[in-house]
Motif scaffolding. Structure first.
Motif, PDB file in Angstrom:
ATOM      1  N   LYS A 194      -0.867  -7.883  39.161  1.00 54.26           N
ATOM      2  CA  LYS A 194      -0.736  -8.330  40.705  1.00 54.26           C
ATOM      3  C   LYS A 194      -1.564  -9.156  41.224  1.00 54.26           C
ATOM      4  O   LYS A 194      -3.037  -8.797  41.030  1.00 54.26           O
ATOM      5  CB  LYS A 194      -0.783  -6.748  41.295  1.00 54.26           C
ATOM      6  N   ARG A 233      15.396  -2.238  43.682  1.00 50.66           N
ATOM      7  CA  ARG A 233      14.759  -2.810  44.894  1.00 50.66           C
ATOM      8  C   ARG A 233      15.099  -4.063  44.965  1.00 50.66           C
ATOM      9  O   ARG A 233      15.368  -4.529  46.059  1.00 50.66           O
ATOM     10  CB  ARG A 233      13.247  -2.972  44.701  1.00 50.66           C
ATOM     11  N   ASP A 238      14.325  -6.235  48.757  1.00 49.23           N
ATOM     12  CA  ASP A 238      12.836  -5.786  49.173  1.00 49.23           C
ATOM     13  C   ASP A 238      12.525  -7.147  49.603  1.00 49.23           C
ATOM     14  O   ASP A 238      11.983  -7.871  48.787  1.00 49.23           O
ATOM     15  CB  ASP A 238      12.661  -5.062  48.050  1.00 49.23           C
ATOM     16  N   PRO A 239      12.069  -7.450  50.749  1.00 45.18           N
ATOM     17  CA  PRO A 239      11.491  -8.804  51.214  1.00 45.18           C
ATOM     18  C   PRO A 239      10.059  -8.956  50.381  1.00 45.18           C
ATOM     19  O   PRO A 239      10.059 -10.305  49.909  1.00 45.18           O
ATOM     20  CB  PRO A 239      10.969  -8.267  52.672  1.00 45.18           C
ATOM     21  N   GLU A 240       9.422  -7.928  50.080  1.00 50.07           N
ATOM     22  CA  GLU A 240       8.011  -8.394  49.412  1.00 50.07           C
ATOM     23  C   GLU A 240       8.646  -8.934  47.921  1.00 50.07           C
ATOM     24  O   GLU A 240       8.052 -10.060  47.318  1.00 50.07           O
ATOM     25  CB  GLU A 240       7.018  -7.168  49.312  1.00 50.07           C
ATOM     26  N   LEU A 241       9.548  -8.222  47.382  1.00 51.93           N
ATOM     27  CA  LEU A 241       9.956  -8.733  46.101  1.00 51.93           C
ATOM     28  C   LEU A 241      10.426  -9.987  46.128  1.00 51.93           C
ATOM     29  O   LEU A 241      10.559 -10.932  45.061  1.00 51.93           O
ATOM     30  CB  LEU A 241      10.808  -7.499  45.429  1.00 51.93           C
ATOM     31  N   LYS A 243       9.965 -12.188  48.012  1.00 46.43           N
ATOM     32  CA  LYS A 243       9.007 -13.239  48.144  1.00 46.43           C
ATOM     33  C   LYS A 243       8.484 -13.700  46.856  1.00 46.43           C
ATOM     34  O   LYS A 243       8.210 -14.830  46.702  1.00 46.43           O
ATOM     35  CB  LYS A 243       8.067 -12.820  49.069  1.00 46.43           C
ATOM     36  N   LEU A 244       7.990 -12.749  46.041  1.00 44.22           N
ATOM     37  CA  LEU A 244       7.371 -12.881  44.936  1.00 44.22           C
ATOM     38  C   LEU A 244       8.508 -13.571  43.833  1.00 44.22           C
ATOM     39  O   LEU A 244       7.953 -14.510  43.262  1.00 44.22           O
ATOM     40  CB  LEU A 244       6.933 -11.805  44.192  1.00 44.22           C
TER      41      LEU A 244
END
Ligand code: ARG
Length: 591
Positions: A194, A233, A238-241, A243-244
């Motif tokens: 991460k 997710r 899921d926005p964070e995911l 984005k990644l």
């Protein structure tokens, strides 16, 4: 070649059939094997058989065909008794009509045509048929390795060949940017890396991480539920995911672009699995409603019982189109993808260049489309190809990390080729040596993948790929270089005139003969999606040029012969380059 002469003769034959009330509107021509004269021929058996059927009289079809050939032979003359223009001799032999061109005018016409048409030589008129060829289709977050190479090289060449044969070609890529492999990668990253950023070589970093992710996924019993949770997710976006995913996906895509640039392979349109994932799920619902798919959730998956629906036995089996947990599969996405292709581009044909191991799967997809009522299903074609074995039996799965990255293979090929070029031409500047080595290396790799039938396994080895002696790209490229060097010594002045009105040597005849067949070979290769035919043709052409080169003096010959041979040399150089270019192979000027 000589299409106008051929169609003039054809018209007379069709007119003759009209007089007999025979509904035949085209003529099948064959080349007569060269024996001092070039010619074309056609037979009258079918016409005679048709006539007998129409009249219902039976009768002797063979004899009637003889008669027809003899009558048509008379139709080939003008009212003043001269033969149809372009031809020198006509004969009716046993139900065949043979038409011969004058040898010298044929030879001159071949050479004149090539020199006038240059890069366009061999190209057929546009046929207004639109074909999409989907190829390459790499998966993001994974390595682009040698196993993918045959696909790109084959797909690219098929596109070139179809284009040359008159088709309107759309080169499509279909990037696997979502699916279990991507989720696995993201899981490994989020769990063990991460916040890490790749260094300079992002692409390699991505692929190394994939190998690691896959190993962990297989070894760690905790992994599967975690990956599944992550997939959920993703499904919830899921926005964070997301984005990644976007960022890491981009790194892979940039790596692919680089590879396509190196290989000289362009695309017209990119599709992504992520763009058809959601619509795929809508299709699945529709199919359940229509009774085509069976929903066995939560215990099982959503399936299409193809054999049951098609009334076949162990032919199509069962296609799974959605996992029991509702996540998508390849099949979920292939259905909307096919629809999208036809809606966007109104295709006459949709070709999928995909590994032979997916043959059943592709037939399942096409059958499912047919059951869904899409007429275009029959315009879909799976162009299957076999695997490539590397030296030392290196396998190519991204699982065990034994993959050979494409970049590494090309680098090794280039350094091997550089050795050879240095020996062959030590006077060349280092920069030119490097350029030539690269062309030879890429040519060697591409040719060894294309010169074998796509349904046969390629066993790649360096000696065969880079040889100047046998059937390989360097041999053919070298023939080009030889032709080029003769022309350079003649000051690159291709004489404007120079008729082959003297007695041609067998080597000249052979070379002219082959050159004149180029367009035909391309048409055949296009009809069967077989670049191998062009690969073989290019080799024969190089051999024929070498035979000519060894036997027929060019620069030291007397004027009319010299001029013709210089023109023939230039024509051969052009034909070699045009045929190699269909294979995606460049020719160096020197070597
Ligand atoms: N990306 C897939 C793979 O690497 C191949 C996709 C083939 N194309 C298709 N329309 N299914 O296995």
């Amino acid at each position: 070649m000589f299409l106008s002469e051929q169609s003039a003769a054809e018209q007379r034959i069709i007119d003759y059939f009209k007089k007999l009330n025979l509904p035949i509107d085209s003529v099948q021509w064959n080349w007569i094997p060269f024996s001092g004269q070039w010619g074309i021929s056609t037979s009258f058996f079918q016409a005679a058989a048709l006539e007998a059927r129409q009249k219902g009289t039976g009768g002797n079809v063979g004899q009637r065909a003889n008669e027809m050939a003899a009558e048509v032979a008379k139709e080939m003359f003008e009212s003043d008794g001269s033969l149809l223009i372009g031809f020198e001799k006509v004969e009716a032999v046993k139900a065949y009509l043979n038409l011969y061109f004058s040898t010298s005018s044929y030879a001159n016409r071949v050479v004149d045509t090539v020199l006038a048409e240059k890069e366009q030589f061999g190209r057929s008129p546009r046929n207004h048929q639109r074909v999409m060829v989907e190829f390459s289709q790499p998966n993001t977050h994974k390595a682009f390795h040698v196993g993918h190479l045959r696909n790109v090289i084959l797909g690219n060449s098929v596109c070139n060949i179809l284009d040359s044969a008159g088709y309107d070609v759309i080169r499509a890529n279909y990037i696997g940017d979502i699916g279990l492999h991507v989720i696995k990668w993201l899981w490994n990253y989020l769990t063990y890396h991460k916040g890490e950023e790749p260094g300079e070589d992002r692409y390699r970093w991505m692929t190394d991480l994939y190998t690691e992710a896959d190993r962990r996924y297989n070894d760690d019993p905790e992994a599967e539920p975690q990956v599944r949770a992550l997939f959920a997710r993703w499904d919830a976006r899921d926005p964070e995911l997301v984005k990644l995913w976007e960022q890491t996906r981009q790194w892979s895509l940039e790596g692919f672009d680089q590879i396509y640039k190196t290989l000289g392979v362009p695309f017209d349109h990119y599709y992504y699995e992520s763009e058809v994932e959601e619509s795929g799920k809508v299709y699945v619902e529709e199919m359940i409603k229509k009774g085509i798919a069976r929903d066995e959730r939560p215990d099982g998956a959503v399936i299409v019982p193809l054999d049951e629906l098609a009334g076949t036995k162990e032919k199509y089996r069962v296609l799974v189109i959605l996992r029991s947990d509702g996540t998508s599969l390849y099949s979920t996405k292939d259905l909307p993808l096919a629809v999208k292709k036809f809606e966007m581009f109104h295709l006459d044909k949709s070709v999928y260049v995909i590994d032979v191991r997916q043959s059943l799967y592709m037939q399942q997809i096409y059958k499912t489309l047919e059951l869904m009522g899409y007429d275009f299903a029959k315009k879909c074609y799976h162009l299957a190809y076999e695997i490539v074995n590397l030296p030392g039996n290196v396998t190519m799965s991204s699982r065990d990390g034994t993959v050979v990255l494409l970049e590494d293979l090309i680098n090794e090929a280039t350094s091997r080729a550089l050795q050879i070029v240095k020996e062959k031409n030590p006077d060349l500047s280092p920069k030119d040596q490097e350029t030539v080595a690269r062309m030879v290396a890429l040519g060697g790799i591409k040719y060894s993948m294309l010169s074998r039938d796509n349904t046969k396994i390629v066993t790649f080895d360096w000696e065969t790929a880079l040889t100047f002696e046998g059937q390989a790209a360097p041999y053919i490229q070298y023939a080009f270089v030889r032709a080029n060097s003769i022309l350079r010594k003649a000051g690159q002045q291709i004489p404007a005139e120079g008729k082959g009105d003297f007695e041609l040597s067998p080597q000249e005849v052979q070379l002219i003969d082959l050159i004149s067949r180029f367009s035909n070979e391309v048409t055949r290769a296009a009809a069967e999606y077989k670049p191998m035919m062009v690969a073989n043709y290019a080799f024969s052409l190089a051999q024929a040029f070498n035979d000519f080169y060894n036997v027929c003096p060019v620069l030291t010959a007397e004027t009319p012969v010299r001029d013709f041979r210089l023109r023939l040399t230039a024509a051969a150089r052009q034909a070699i380059s045009n045929s190699l270019s269909l294979l995606g192979i460049d020719c160096p000027e020197v070597m």
